[in-house]
Write an enzyme that holds these catalytic residues in place. Structure first.
Site, mmCIF file in Angstrom:
data_model
loop_
_atom_site.group_PDB
_atom_site.id
_atom_site.type_symbol
_atom_site.label_atom_id
_atom_site.label_comp_id
_atom_site.label_asym_id
_atom_site.label_seq_id
_atom_site.Cartn_x
_atom_site.Cartn_y
_atom_site.Cartn_z
ATOM 1 N N ASN A 86 -3.727 9.879 15.853
ATOM 2 C CA ASN A 86 -2.806 8.781 15.894
ATOM 3 C C ASN A 86 -1.983 9.235 17.460
ATOM 4 O O ASN A 86 -1.239 8.319 17.690
ATOM 5 C CB ASN A 86 -1.664 8.650 14.761
ATOM 6 C CG ASN A 86 -2.318 8.216 13.637
ATOM 7 O OD1 ASN A 86 -1.763 8.340 12.556
ATOM 8 N ND2 ASN A 86 -3.320 7.295 13.696
ATOM 9 N N HIS A 113 5.484 -0.423 10.097
ATOM 10 C CA HIS A 113 5.582 0.835 9.941
ATOM 11 C C HIS A 113 6.656 1.291 9.023
ATOM 12 O O HIS A 113 6.756 1.921 8.054
ATOM 13 C CB HIS A 113 5.689 1.667 11.219
ATOM 14 C CG HIS A 113 4.265 1.877 11.844
ATOM 15 N ND1 HIS A 113 3.181 2.113 11.162
ATOM 16 C CD2 HIS A 113 4.216 1.666 13.237
ATOM 17 C CE1 HIS A 113 2.042 1.951 12.080
ATOM 18 N NE2 HIS A 113 2.604 1.633 13.538
ATOM 19 N N ARG A 142 -7.115 4.643 -0.912
ATOM 20 C CA ARG A 142 -7.027 4.037 0.430
ATOM 21 C C ARG A 142 -6.812 2.505 0.300
ATOM 22 O O ARG A 142 -7.467 1.806 -0.304
ATOM 23 C CB ARG A 142 -8.095 4.303 1.135
ATOM 24 C CG ARG A 142 -8.012 3.691 2.702
ATOM 25 C CD ARG A 142 -9.166 4.333 3.584
ATOM 26 N NE ARG A 142 -8.692 3.815 5.091
ATOM 27 C CZ ARG A 142 -9.006 4.279 6.147
ATOM 28 N NH1 ARG A 142 -10.039 5.550 6.171
ATOM 29 N NH2 ARG A 142 -8.697 3.941 7.384
ATOM 30 N N ARG A 170 -1.763 -4.273 10.548
ATOM 31 C CA ARG A 170 -2.246 -5.774 9.942
ATOM 32 C C ARG A 170 -1.468 -6.442 9.020
ATOM 33 O O ARG A 170 -1.379 -7.695 9.151
ATOM 34 C CB ARG A 170 -3.617 -5.319 9.266
ATOM 35 C CG ARG A 170 -4.878 -5.138 10.369
ATOM 36 C CD ARG A 170 -6.093 -4.646 9.791
ATOM 37 N NE ARG A 170 -5.844 -3.352 9.243
ATOM 38 C CZ ARG A 170 -6.664 -2.590 8.548
ATOM 39 N NH1 ARG A 170 -7.782 -3.463 7.832
ATOM 40 N NH2 ARG A 170 -6.571 -1.302 8.296
ATOM 41 N N TRP A 171 -0.709 -5.683 7.991
ATOM 42 C CA TRP A 171 0.339 -6.381 7.643
ATOM 43 C C TRP A 171 1.361 -7.076 8.268
ATOM 44 O O TRP A 171 1.789 -8.308 7.970
ATOM 45 C CB TRP A 171 0.970 -5.438 6.241
ATOM 46 C CG TRP A 171 2.219 -6.021 5.583
ATOM 47 C CD1 TRP A 171 2.066 -6.587 4.253
ATOM 48 C CD2 TRP A 171 3.673 -5.902 5.766
ATOM 49 N NE1 TRP A 171 3.223 -7.122 4.045
ATOM 50 C CE2 TRP A 171 4.079 -6.808 4.685
ATOM 51 C CE3 TRP A 171 4.248 -5.634 7.072
ATOM 52 C CZ2 TRP A 171 5.453 -6.947 4.912
ATOM 53 C CZ3 TRP A 171 5.741 -5.791 7.217
ATOM 54 C CH2 TRP A 171 6.220 -6.285 6.006
ATOM 55 N N ASP A 224 -2.896 2.864 4.525
ATOM 56 C CA ASP A 224 -3.781 2.020 5.727
ATOM 57 C C ASP A 224 -3.061 0.720 5.857
ATOM 58 O O ASP A 224 -2.898 0.092 4.511
ATOM 59 C CB ASP A 224 -4.908 2.130 5.741
ATOM 60 C CG ASP A 224 -5.878 1.885 6.891
ATOM 61 O OD1 ASP A 224 -5.048 1.828 8.115
ATOM 62 O OD2 ASP A 224 -7.048 1.599 6.923
ATOM 63 N N ARG A 242 -13.512 4.375 3.729
ATOM 64 C CA ARG A 242 -14.191 5.807 4.361
ATOM 65 C C ARG A 242 -12.781 6.585 4.528
ATOM 66 O O ARG A 242 -11.613 6.086 4.194
ATOM 67 C CB ARG A 242 -14.260 5.520 5.985
ATOM 68 C CG ARG A 242 -13.152 5.064 7.000
ATOM 69 C CD ARG A 242 -13.623 4.677 8.316
ATOM 70 N NE ARG A 242 -12.770 4.260 8.956
ATOM 71 C CZ ARG A 242 -12.588 2.822 9.200
ATOM 72 N NH1 ARG A 242 -13.189 1.842 8.707
ATOM 73 N NH2 ARG A 242 -11.466 2.464 10.165
ATOM 74 N N LEU A 243 -13.242 7.928 4.783
ATOM 75 C CA LEU A 243 -11.910 8.809 4.621
ATOM 76 C C LEU A 243 -11.226 9.206 5.714
ATOM 77 O O LEU A 243 -10.251 9.734 5.790
ATOM 78 C CB LEU A 243 -12.549 10.321 3.925
ATOM 79 C CG LEU A 243 -13.167 10.440 2.530
ATOM 80 C CD1 LEU A 243 -13.437 11.745 1.959
ATOM 81 C CD2 LEU A 243 -11.562 9.901 1.795
ATOM 82 N N SER A 293 -2.179 10.930 11.452
ATOM 83 C CA SER A 293 -3.298 12.076 11.650
ATOM 84 C C SER A 293 -3.338 12.475 13.275
ATOM 85 O O SER A 293 -2.208 12.023 14.022
ATOM 86 C CB SER A 293 -4.449 10.962 11.689
ATOM 87 O OG SER A 293 -4.651 10.170 12.816
ATOM 88 N N THR A 294 -4.103 13.357 13.437
ATOM 89 C CA THR A 294 -4.160 13.822 14.757
ATOM 90 C C THR A 294 -4.613 12.972 15.965
ATOM 91 O O THR A 294 -4.140 13.091 17.007
ATOM 92 C CB THR A 294 -5.112 15.104 14.758
ATOM 93 O OG1 THR A 294 -6.501 14.557 14.576
ATOM 94 C CG2 THR A 294 -4.467 16.298 14.243
#
Length: 257
Positions: A85, A54, A206, A41-42, A37, A212-213, A82-83
């Site tokens: 995304n 990315h 993470r 933001r980076w 993650d 959170r997961l 992820s779905t």
């Protein structure tokens, strides 16, 4: 790079060597899941574009797997897409899919790792499906870390797909619904997950400070240890990885006992 930055880098490397020197390889997790993650933001903090973030995150993957190889990790699950995304704007999603496809092909071409897709293939473009199939086939005999690439992955979707697979398998064998209901067990459902006979993750890392997961491996992480790191994924360093391993080794896993 100025003198202060060089000195800081030297101190970090020395510290990493010290942590690694005290690492007990017998206490290293055999399966690590990674929620990578913080790419966007980076990039924002660096005054750059989302696509650059990315790409920087993708470039970190091989380095990370190299650290895992050095410390005797056997399975790594990388959550790449992820779905959820798929709800991102097309101007971001399109380049992201291309970057992920490049990651898959690069991992397969490297020759050190065995690539396995976890996720729903039907959600992915045909070109991506082809890349995943070719990567799995070309690395099937590799004796190295098993790298699960979670692409088009959602934890709830995985459980739904496992139940569907279990029902269809029973149907193919001529098993009645009553007999199937009587035979349902945790082990039976587990065998129909994307990860099949693989060991569950011992440790989930993470990055980016989120705690959170977000639906990552909901079934398999029932007894996993979690390590949340403040640093964004593209800036994740070997010392951060070693700290996660050290933290894991210091915990006493009770499995409910």
């Amino acid at each position: 790079m100025n003198l202060r930055d060089k000195l800081r880098g030297l101190l970090v490397r020395l510290y990493a060597r010290r942590v690694e020197g005290h690492l007990d390889h017998a206490q290293v997790p055999k399966h690590i899941g990674v929620i990578m993650d913080g790419n966007r933001r980076w990039a924002k903090a660096a005054g750059s574009t989302t696509v650059h973030g990315h790409r920087a995150g993708a470039e970190k993957i091989e380095e990370f797997l190299g650290w895992c190889t050095e410390t005797d990790v056997e399975v790594v699950t990388l959550w790449l897409l992820s779905t959820d995304n798929f709800d991102r704007p097309q101007e971001e999603l399109g380049p992201l899919l291309g970057i992920i496809e490049d990651v898959v092909r690069t991992l397969a071409a490297d020759g050190r790792w065995r690539v396995h897709h976890v996720g729903t293939p039907d959600l992915l473009p045909s070109q991506m499906q082809t890349a995943l199939k070719e990567a799995e086939e070309s690395t099937a005999a590799v004796d190295g870390i098993l790298v699960n690439v979670a692409i088009g992955y959602g934890g709830r979707q995985e459980i739904a797909d496992a139940v569907r697979s279990m029902i269809l398998d029973a149907q193919d064998k001529g098993t009645s619904m009553e007999d199937l209901a009587d035979s349902v067990s945790v082990d039976l459902i587990g065998r129909h997950l994307y990860t099949g006979a693989q060991p569950d993750p011992d440790l989930v890392i993470r990055t980016s400070g989120e705690q959170r997961l977000s639906g990552f491996m909901l079934w398999q992480t029932a007894h996993s240890e979690y390590y949340f790191c403040e640093v964004f994924w593209p800036a994740f360093r070997k010392v951060d990885f070693l700290r996660a391993l050290r933290d894991y080794a210091a915990r006493h896993r009770r499995y409910g006992g």
